[in-house]
Enzyme design. Sequence first.
Site, PDB file in Angstrom:
ATOM      1  N   ASP A  67       8.043   8.805   5.807  1.00 26.65           N
ATOM      2  CA  ASP A  67       7.368   9.875   5.067  1.00 26.65           C
ATOM      3  C   ASP A  67       6.155  10.385   5.846  1.00 26.65           C
ATOM      4  O   ASP A  67       5.768   9.808   6.864  1.00 26.65           O
ATOM      5  CB  ASP A  67       6.962   9.399   3.655  1.00 26.65           C
ATOM      6  CG  ASP A  67       6.228   8.060   3.656  1.00 26.65           C
ATOM      7  OD1 ASP A  67       5.880   7.558   4.734  1.00 26.65           O
ATOM      8  OD2 ASP A  67       6.008   7.512   2.567  1.00 26.65           O
ATOM      9  N   ASN A 133       2.663   1.532  -8.023  1.00 22.94           N
ATOM     10  CA  ASN A 133       3.435   2.003  -9.177  1.00 22.94           C
ATOM     11  C   ASN A 133       4.947   1.888  -8.914  1.00 22.94           C
ATOM     12  O   ASN A 133       5.740   2.504  -9.598  1.00 22.94           O
ATOM     13  CB  ASN A 133       3.066   3.453  -9.514  1.00 22.94           C
ATOM     14  CG  ASN A 133       3.366   4.407  -8.354  1.00 22.94           C
ATOM     15  OD1 ASN A 133       3.834   3.987  -7.290  1.00 22.94           O
ATOM     16  ND2 ASN A 133       3.103   5.689  -8.552  1.00 22.94           N
ATOM     17  N   HIS A 135       6.493   2.836  -6.140  1.00 19.19           N
ATOM     18  CA  HIS A 135       7.088   3.854  -5.271  1.00 19.19           C
ATOM     19  C   HIS A 135       7.545   3.268  -3.942  1.00 19.19           C
ATOM     20  O   HIS A 135       7.035   2.253  -3.477  1.00 19.19           O
ATOM     21  CB  HIS A 135       6.173   5.075  -5.095  1.00 19.19           C
ATOM     22  CG  HIS A 135       5.014   4.915  -4.171  1.00 19.19           C
ATOM     23  ND1 HIS A 135       3.764   5.409  -4.472  1.00 19.19           N
ATOM     24  CD2 HIS A 135       4.872   4.346  -2.953  1.00 19.19           C
ATOM     25  CE1 HIS A 135       2.937   5.147  -3.469  1.00 19.19           C
ATOM     26  NE2 HIS A 135       3.589   4.502  -2.531  1.00 19.19           N
ATOM     27  N   GLU A 140       8.035   8.791  -6.006  1.00 22.74           N
ATOM     28  CA  GLU A 140       7.210   8.371  -7.136  1.00 22.74           C
ATOM     29  C   GLU A 140       8.091   8.144  -8.371  1.00 22.74           C
ATOM     30  O   GLU A 140       9.267   8.534  -8.379  1.00 22.74           O
ATOM     31  CB  GLU A 140       6.174   9.471  -7.444  1.00 22.74           C
ATOM     32  CG  GLU A 140       5.207   9.760  -6.295  1.00 22.74           C
ATOM     33  CD  GLU A 140       4.122   8.698  -6.123  1.00 22.74           C
ATOM     34  OE1 GLU A 140       4.281   7.573  -6.636  1.00 22.74           O
ATOM     35  OE2 GLU A 140       3.110   8.998  -5.461  1.00 22.74           O
TER      36      GLU A 140
END
Length: 240
Positions: A67, A133, A135, A140
């Site tokens: 990414d 979280n 991800h 996400e």
Amino acid sequence: MRVIQCHSTVEAVTTVVSMIIEKIESHPNAVLGLATGKTMIPVYEMLAEYKKDNPYFLEKCYFFMLDEYLGLPENHPSSFKSYIRSHFLDPLSLQESQIAFPPVDLMDGPAYYEKLLRESGGIDLQLLGLGRNGHVGFNEPGSEKNSRTRVVGLAEETIQANKDQFNDIIPSSAISMGIGTILESKNLLMLATGLSKADAVRELVKHYDDLKCPASLLRDHPHFTLVLDPDAASKINLNI
Ligand code: GLP
């Protein structure tokens, strides 16, 4: 999913590094997917140590980044491109021609990146970190299992977790391989260390295919290894 619980962070890092070395020894021209984040820094440091006695290590490999932030000027010090240069390419004396970065400046950047991935024959080993979280890459919560490389908005929690890396611009979007793209890698190797990952690890171990925990969408990959240090594993009770 194979879970390896280690007795220390050093043991977790060593386990990941050993698995990477084993892969390269059996497959010197492997295609590796690289992740960023603080978790991976000791992994890259240990690989650089190994390279000192093994000068040809990774010389025939090709790399894909998972990414990249959007909205940063070229060569911004907090970009993942800068990160991978300073933590991986330079210390291991690898060439920039050996790596593909998600194109941040092309309208058809995501499609182009998917094409590069296909043309490479696919990723043999994808290294993954884990967001607080749940991800993976920048997929996400809410990301679909069949998602491909695309432009994504960052969750507020992710922006907060990473904001200490920025003095000026704080990016709110990124380009990330999708969950479907990651699932096409032949092997997935995830490292989670530290207490801040304990909740995400608990959710990952508890759920299959829960959109609230993107990492759980990877669970039915046939070769998915999760390596944990004691803090990251502190909220799970594994009988699996
Ligand atoms: C970042 C990256 C991920 C990384 C994760 C964990 O936002 N996009 O690829 O795995 O968050 O980062 P860290 O290791 O710093 O906790």
